[in-house]
Design a protein around this motif. Structure first.
Motif, PDB file in Angstrom:
ATOM      1  N   GLY A  98     -34.711 -14.588 -15.959  1.00  0.00           N
ATOM      2  CA  GLY A  98     -34.041 -14.009 -17.113  1.00  0.00           C
ATOM      3  C   GLY A  98     -34.244 -12.510 -17.196  1.00  0.00           C
ATOM      4  O   GLY A  98     -33.339 -11.764 -17.598  1.00  0.00           O
ATOM      5  N   ALA A  99     -35.430 -12.040 -16.793  1.00  0.00           N
ATOM      6  CA  ALA A  99     -35.719 -10.607 -16.834  1.00  0.00           C
ATOM      7  C   ALA A  99     -34.872  -9.833 -15.832  1.00  0.00           C
ATOM      8  O   ALA A  99     -34.643  -8.621 -16.009  1.00  0.00           O
ATOM      9  N   LEU A 100     -34.379 -10.501 -14.794  1.00  0.00           N
ATOM     10  CA  LEU A 100     -33.509  -9.820 -13.827  1.00  0.00           C
ATOM     11  C   LEU A 100     -32.228  -9.316 -14.489  1.00  0.00           C
ATOM     12  O   LEU A 100     -31.609  -8.359 -14.009  1.00  0.00           O
ATOM     13  N   ILE A 101     -31.834  -9.968 -15.577  1.00  0.00           N
ATOM     14  CA  ILE A 101     -30.636  -9.522 -16.295  1.00  0.00           C
ATOM     15  C   ILE A 101     -30.801  -8.087 -16.791  1.00  0.00           C
ATOM     16  O   ILE A 101     -29.841  -7.313 -16.844  1.00  0.00           O
ATOM     17  N   TRP A 174     -24.386 -13.983 -15.583  1.00  0.00           N
ATOM     18  CA  TRP A 174     -24.299 -15.424 -15.798  1.00  0.00           C
ATOM     19  C   TRP A 174     -24.909 -16.212 -14.656  1.00  0.00           C
ATOM     20  O   TRP A 174     -25.387 -17.336 -14.853  1.00  0.00           O
ATOM     21  N   CYS A 175     -24.928 -15.656 -13.454  1.00  0.00           N
ATOM     22  CA  CYS A 175     -25.637 -16.314 -12.349  1.00  0.00           C
ATOM     23  C   CYS A 175     -27.126 -16.406 -12.657  1.00  0.00           C
ATOM     24  O   CYS A 175     -27.767 -17.438 -12.419  1.00  0.00           O
ATOM     25  N   PHE A 176     -27.696 -15.332 -13.210  1.00  0.00           N
ATOM     26  CA  PHE A 176     -29.105 -15.356 -13.586  1.00  0.00           C
ATOM     27  C   PHE A 176     -29.354 -16.309 -14.763  1.00  0.00           C
ATOM     28  O   PHE A 176     -30.381 -16.986 -14.812  1.00  0.00           O
ATOM     29  N   VAL A 177     -28.412 -16.361 -15.698  1.00  0.00           N
ATOM     30  CA  VAL A 177     -28.546 -17.286 -16.833  1.00  0.00           C
ATOM     31  C   VAL A 177     -28.538 -18.736 -16.336  1.00  0.00           C
ATOM     32  O   VAL A 177     -29.368 -19.555 -16.746  1.00  0.00           O
TER      33      VAL A 177
END
Length: 204
Positions: A98-101, A174-177
């Protein structure tokens, strides 16, 4: 002994609820381990115009912790509750992915990938140790083989699901989500694995 039984009086693995639950959780978590791969490469390579060396460091950030900390993770899995180690690993990866967002510099990505890889390392030996708790010794080789197939298939299916078309359709965020959601689902499923007879952590 009938065709439905592997050894005298033993039920087949497909009827072992704890084993099936663990394999479903592993499949979802393993997919999450690879789902974000092309999204990250798209982020740093295309959006940030990273150099070849920077992209190489992205790969090293994901791979080196696995190579360097594997033996320590095995020791940890032998000493602590394996079910909860897997749940904690999945929980940590929810936060990390999530932090990658919100990452806006490439060194943020390096740090987050190192952290994620550390928890990837924790999950695997804990899962292998849990197999020994919930599967009879005579069926263990078959169980390990099934687990290995799931792990290897995830390396193919995960990047394919998170491929460029997915990034184009839904966007990198959205890929990270979706990736974070996979670890959440895996962690919830792991809660349904019961303790084993004679296990001091039964029902935990």
């Amino acid at each position: 002994m009938t065709s439905d039984l592997t050894f005298e009086g033993q039920r087949p693995l497909k009827n072992n609820r704890s084993f099936v639950t663990l394999m479903v959780a592993q499949a979802i978590s393993n997919l999450g381990d690879w789902l974000h791969l092309l999204a990250i490469l798209t982020l740093v390579g295309i959006r940030w115009n990273a150099t070849p060396w920077e992209i190489t460091f992205v790969t090293l950030s994901a791979a080196l912790p696995i190579l360097l900390t594997g033996p320590f993770a095995g020791t940890l899995a032998d000493r602590l509750n394996r079910k909860w180690l897997m749940i904690v690993a999945d929980g940590a990866k929810i936060i990390i992915v999530g932090a990658l967002i919100f990452a806006d510099q490439i060194w943020h990505v390096y740090i987050l990938l190192v952290l994620k890889s550390l928890f990837d390392v924790i999950f695997s030996p804990a899962k292998n140790g849990k197999l020994k708790e919930i599967v009879p010794r005579e069926q263990l080789a078959q169980a390990v083989s099934i687990s290995s197939v799931i792990e290897q298939m995830s390396k193919i299916i995960g990047p394919a699901l998170g491929g460029l078309r997915t990034v184009a359709a839904f966007g990198i965020t959205w890929c990270f989500v979706l990736d974070s959601a996979s670890f959440l689902i895996s962690g919830i499923i792991l809660l349904w694995i019961p303790g084993t007879p004679g296990d001091p952590n039964r029902n935990s």
